[in-house]
Design an enzyme around this catalytic site. Structure first.
Site, PDB file in Angstrom:
ATOM      1  N   ARG A  16       0.860  -1.192   0.000  1.00 37.45           N
ATOM      2  CA  ARG A  16       0.000   0.000   0.000  1.00 37.45           C
ATOM      3  C   ARG A  16       0.900   1.248   0.000  1.00 37.45           C
ATOM      4  NH1 ARG A  16      -1.685  -0.424   6.371  1.00 37.45           N
ATOM      5  NH2 ARG A  16      -0.060   0.975   7.115  1.00 37.45           N
ATOM      6  N   ASP A  37       6.094  -7.495   1.395  1.00 35.47           N
ATOM      7  CA  ASP A  37       5.374  -6.832   2.501  1.00 35.47           C
ATOM      8  C   ASP A  37       5.000  -7.888   3.537  1.00 35.47           C
ATOM      9  OD1 ASP A  37       3.446  -5.079   4.007  1.00 35.47           O
ATOM     10  OD2 ASP A  37       3.685  -3.795   2.266  1.00 35.47           O
ATOM     11  N   ASP A  58       9.212  -9.634   6.246  1.00 35.46           N
ATOM     12  CA  ASP A  58       9.333  -8.704   7.373  1.00 35.46           C
ATOM     13  C   ASP A  58      10.760  -8.179   7.302  1.00 35.46           C
ATOM     14  OD1 ASP A  58       9.909  -7.447   9.779  1.00 35.46           O
ATOM     15  OD2 ASP A  58       8.700  -8.833  10.973  1.00 35.46           O
ATOM     16  N   VAL A  59      10.913  -6.905   6.976  1.00 36.24           N
ATOM     17  CA  VAL A  59      12.244  -6.374   6.678  1.00 36.24           C
ATOM     18  C   VAL A  59      13.201  -6.439   7.866  1.00 36.24           C
ATOM     19  CG1 VAL A  59      11.497  -4.866   4.793  1.00 36.24           C
ATOM     20  CG2 VAL A  59      11.528  -3.977   7.152  1.00 36.24           C
ATOM     21  N   ASN A  85      11.521   0.618   1.155  1.00 34.69           N
ATOM     22  CA  ASN A  85      10.432   1.572   1.407  1.00 34.69           C
ATOM     23  C   ASN A  85       9.689   1.295   2.711  1.00 34.69           C
ATOM     24  OD1 ASN A  85       8.027   3.403   0.599  1.00 34.69           O
ATOM     25  ND2 ASN A  85       7.112   1.371   0.858  1.00 34.69           N
ATOM     26  N   TYR A 148      11.370   7.494  15.406  1.00 42.44           N
ATOM     27  CA  TYR A 148      11.255   7.519  13.932  1.00 42.44           C
ATOM     28  C   TYR A 148      12.328   8.425  13.332  1.00 42.44           C
ATOM     29  CZ  TYR A 148       8.913   8.257   9.399  1.00 42.44           C
ATOM     30  OH  TYR A 148       8.602   8.341   8.058  1.00 42.44           O
ATOM     31  N   LYS A 152      15.431   7.569  10.719  1.00 45.09           N
ATOM     32  CA  LYS A 152      15.515   8.157   9.371  1.00 45.09           C
ATOM     33  C   LYS A 152      16.848   8.889   9.188  1.00 45.09           C
ATOM     34  CE  LYS A 152      11.606   6.564   7.843  1.00 45.09           C
ATOM     35  NZ  LYS A 152      11.576   5.537   6.784  1.00 45.09           N
ATOM     36  N   THR A 183      -0.778   9.074   2.751  1.00 38.39           N
ATOM     37  CA  THR A 183      -0.893   7.611   2.838  1.00 38.39           C
ATOM     38  C   THR A 183      -1.459   7.290   4.222  1.00 38.39           C
ATOM     39  OG1 THR A 183       1.250   7.295   3.870  1.00 38.39           O
ATOM     40  CG2 THR A 183       1.215   7.352   1.452  1.00 38.39           C
TER      41      THR A 183
HETATM   42  P1  NAD Z   1       2.112   3.107   4.796  1.00 42.36           P
HETATM   43  O1  NAD Z   1       1.925   2.852   6.242  1.00 42.36           O
HETATM   44  O2  NAD Z   1       0.928   3.304   3.937  1.00 42.36           O
HETATM   45  O3  NAD Z   1       2.977   1.940   4.121  1.00 42.36           O
HETATM   46  C1  NAD Z   1       4.010   1.279   4.789  1.00 42.36           C
HETATM   47  C2  NAD Z   1       4.107  -0.128   4.224  1.00 42.36           C
HETATM   48  O4  NAD Z   1       5.193  -0.778   4.896  1.00 42.36           O
HETATM   49  C3  NAD Z   1       2.849  -0.955   4.481  1.00 42.36           C
HETATM   50  O5  NAD Z   1       2.493  -1.675   3.326  1.00 42.36           O
HETATM   51  C4  NAD Z   1       3.278  -1.887   5.611  1.00 42.36           C
HETATM   52  O6  NAD Z   1       2.595  -3.119   5.636  1.00 42.36           O
HETATM   53  C5  NAD Z   1       4.751  -2.064   5.293  1.00 42.36           C
HETATM   54  N1  NAD Z   1       5.508  -2.539   6.447  1.00 42.36           N
HETATM   55  C6  NAD Z   1       5.446  -2.105   7.722  1.00 42.36           C
HETATM   56  N2  NAD Z   1       6.267  -2.831   8.498  1.00 42.36           N
HETATM   57  C7  NAD Z   1       6.861  -3.736   7.682  1.00 42.36           C
HETATM   58  C8  NAD Z   1       7.817  -4.760   7.892  1.00 42.36           C
HETATM   59  N3  NAD Z   1       8.323  -5.025   9.111  1.00 42.36           N
HETATM   60  N4  NAD Z   1       8.224  -5.489   6.830  1.00 42.36           N
HETATM   61  C9  NAD Z   1       7.715  -5.247   5.595  1.00 42.36           C
HETATM   62  N5  NAD Z   1       6.801  -4.305   5.343  1.00 42.36           N
HETATM   63  C10 NAD Z   1       6.380  -3.553   6.377  1.00 42.36           C
HETATM   64  O7  NAD Z   1       3.066   4.398   4.739  1.00 42.36           O
HETATM   65  P2  NAD Z   1       3.862   5.120   3.546  1.00 42.36           P
HETATM   66  O8  NAD Z   1       3.681   6.557   3.701  1.00 42.36           O
HETATM   67  O9  NAD Z   1       3.572   4.501   2.240  1.00 42.36           O
HETATM   68  O10 NAD Z   1       5.367   4.794   4.007  1.00 42.36           O
HETATM   69  C11 NAD Z   1       6.367   4.388   3.095  1.00 42.36           C
HETATM   70  C12 NAD Z   1       7.711   4.916   3.560  1.00 42.36           C
HETATM   71  O11 NAD Z   1       7.722   6.348   3.449  1.00 42.36           O
HETATM   72  C13 NAD Z   1       8.058   4.610   5.016  1.00 42.36           C
HETATM   73  O12 NAD Z   1       9.419   4.271   5.110  1.00 42.36           O
HETATM   74  C14 NAD Z   1       7.802   5.928   5.720  1.00 42.36           C
HETATM   75  O13 NAD Z   1       8.580   6.050   6.890  1.00 42.36           O
HETATM   76  C15 NAD Z   1       8.208   6.899   4.648  1.00 42.36           C
HETATM   77  N6  NAD Z   1       7.682   8.257   4.817  1.00 42.36           N
HETATM   78  C16 NAD Z   1       6.335   8.488   4.801  1.00 42.36           C
HETATM   79  C17 NAD Z   1       5.863   9.795   4.931  1.00 42.36           C
HETATM   80  C18 NAD Z   1       4.391  10.127   4.912  1.00 42.36           C
HETATM   81  O14 NAD Z   1       4.026  11.290   5.195  1.00 42.36           O
HETATM   82  N7  NAD Z   1       3.507   9.206   4.554  1.00 42.36           N
HETATM   83  C19 NAD Z   1       6.761  10.847   5.077  1.00 42.36           C
HETATM   84  C20 NAD Z   1       8.124  10.573   5.089  1.00 42.36           C
HETATM   85  C21 NAD Z   1       8.576   9.266   4.940  1.00 42.36           C
END
Ligand code: NAD
Length: 256
Positions: A16, A37, A58-59, A85, A148, A152, A183
């Site tokens: 997602r 995922d 699971d990463v 990601n 977090y 990062k 998201t």
């Molecule tokens: P999201 O929560 O929609 O997606 C995260 C995805 O990672 C999900 O599909 C989840 O199942 C998967 N995930 C979680 N833990 C996991 C694990 N242990 N192993 C494998 N998969 C796992 O959020 P997003 O916004 O799509 O996040 C994607 C990346 O972007 C992340 O690294 C997040 O930190 C980063 N990010 C997001 C934002 C934001 O505002 N959304 C801002 C900066 C950075």
């Protein structure tokens, strides 16, 4: 001709959000994508839709990475790209953060990134690419997301060191640093089947209008286009760099 024709790319957290859009765009650009995922139903459905492979990963687990690389090589013969990601976010002040919560965020965001770089780059064809997902909080502080933000910052350190160590094999390693992206992570209402996604997006836009110079929240498709640039030959002379995609948020403070 697609920008990723013939390339094999693993995208983690691809069920997602930003990872899903990356998987969709990469497949549309000709890549053979491995959707990885822990959300198996969503991941499998997406993989079927876009003609990709799904792997449960699971990463934070070393054995899962070994299995994911094996599945990828068995299916496609090689691996050329990785988008690290997957990530999780927990809101808490540093003083109120329990150790197990802090360690879980480190395990997924930081250890997961390290394990991914190590497992995939060992098997990667020369000339491969790695895109790590950091955040604007990898470059600046933000109250209430201490675990977090620490991870990062670490992702950017890993990006720079990996770029140096892998450059001799032509493997480029860069990072995306998204700002507020619409998201489930920044907008949990997206997971509520009764919520109107348009309305929740408009709510986020209202929240970020004053903070973000471009006056809106970002879309996951916009981050996917940056990840595509960093995975394709369009970025052939770029490695070791963080790329901020935040609507101008980190440019400074606007008082007018
Ligand atoms: P999201 O929560 O929609 O997606 C995260 C995805 O990672 C999900 O599909 C989840 O199942 C998967 N995930 C979680 N833990 C996991 C694990 N242990 N192993 C494998 N998969 C796992 O959020 P997003 O916004 O799509 O996040 C994607 C990346 O972007 C992340 O690294 C997040 O930190 C980063 N990010 C997001 C934002 C934001 O505002 N959304 C801002 C900066 C950075």
């Amino acid at each position: 001709m697609g920008k990723l024709d013939g390339r094999v790319v693993i995208v983690t957290g691809a069920a997602r959000g930003q990872g899903e859009q990356e998987a969709r765009l990469f497949a549309a650009e000709g890549a053979r994508v491995v959707v990885a995922d822990v959300l198996d139903d969503r991941g499998e459905a997406l993989a079927k839709e876009i003609g990709a492979r799904y792997v449960h990963l699971d990463v934070g687990r070393e054995d899962d990475w070994q299995a994911a690389v094996t599945v990828t090589k068995d299916a496609y013969g090689h691996v050329d790209g990785l988008v690290n990601n997957a990530g999780i976010l927990r809101f808490n002040s540093l003083l109120d953060t329990p150790l197990d919560e802090f360690m879980r965020v480190v395990q997924v965001n930081q250890v997961g990134c390290f394990l991914g770089i190590r497992a995939v780059a060992r098997e990667m064809a020369d000339g491969g690419t790695i895109v790590n997902t950091a955040s604007y909080t990898g470059l600046t502080g933000m109250a209430a997301v201490g675990a977090y933000a620490a991870t990062k910052h670490a992702v950017l350190g890993l990006t720079r060191v990996a770029a140096l160590e892998l450059a001799g094999r032509g493997i480029r390693v860069n990072a995306v640093c998204p700002g507020a992206i619409d998201t489930a992570m920044s907008n949990p209402a997206r997971l509520d089947p009764d919520a109107d996604p348009g309305e929740t997006a408009r709510g986020l836009d209202r929240l970020y209008r004053k903070l973000v110079p471009l006056g809106r929240v970002g879309q996951p498709e916009e981050v996917a286009r940056l990840a595509l640039f960093l995975t394709s030959e369009d970025s052939s002379y770029i490695t070791g760099q963080p790329f901020v995609i935040d609507g101008g948020w980190l440019a400074g403070v606007s008082v007018i």
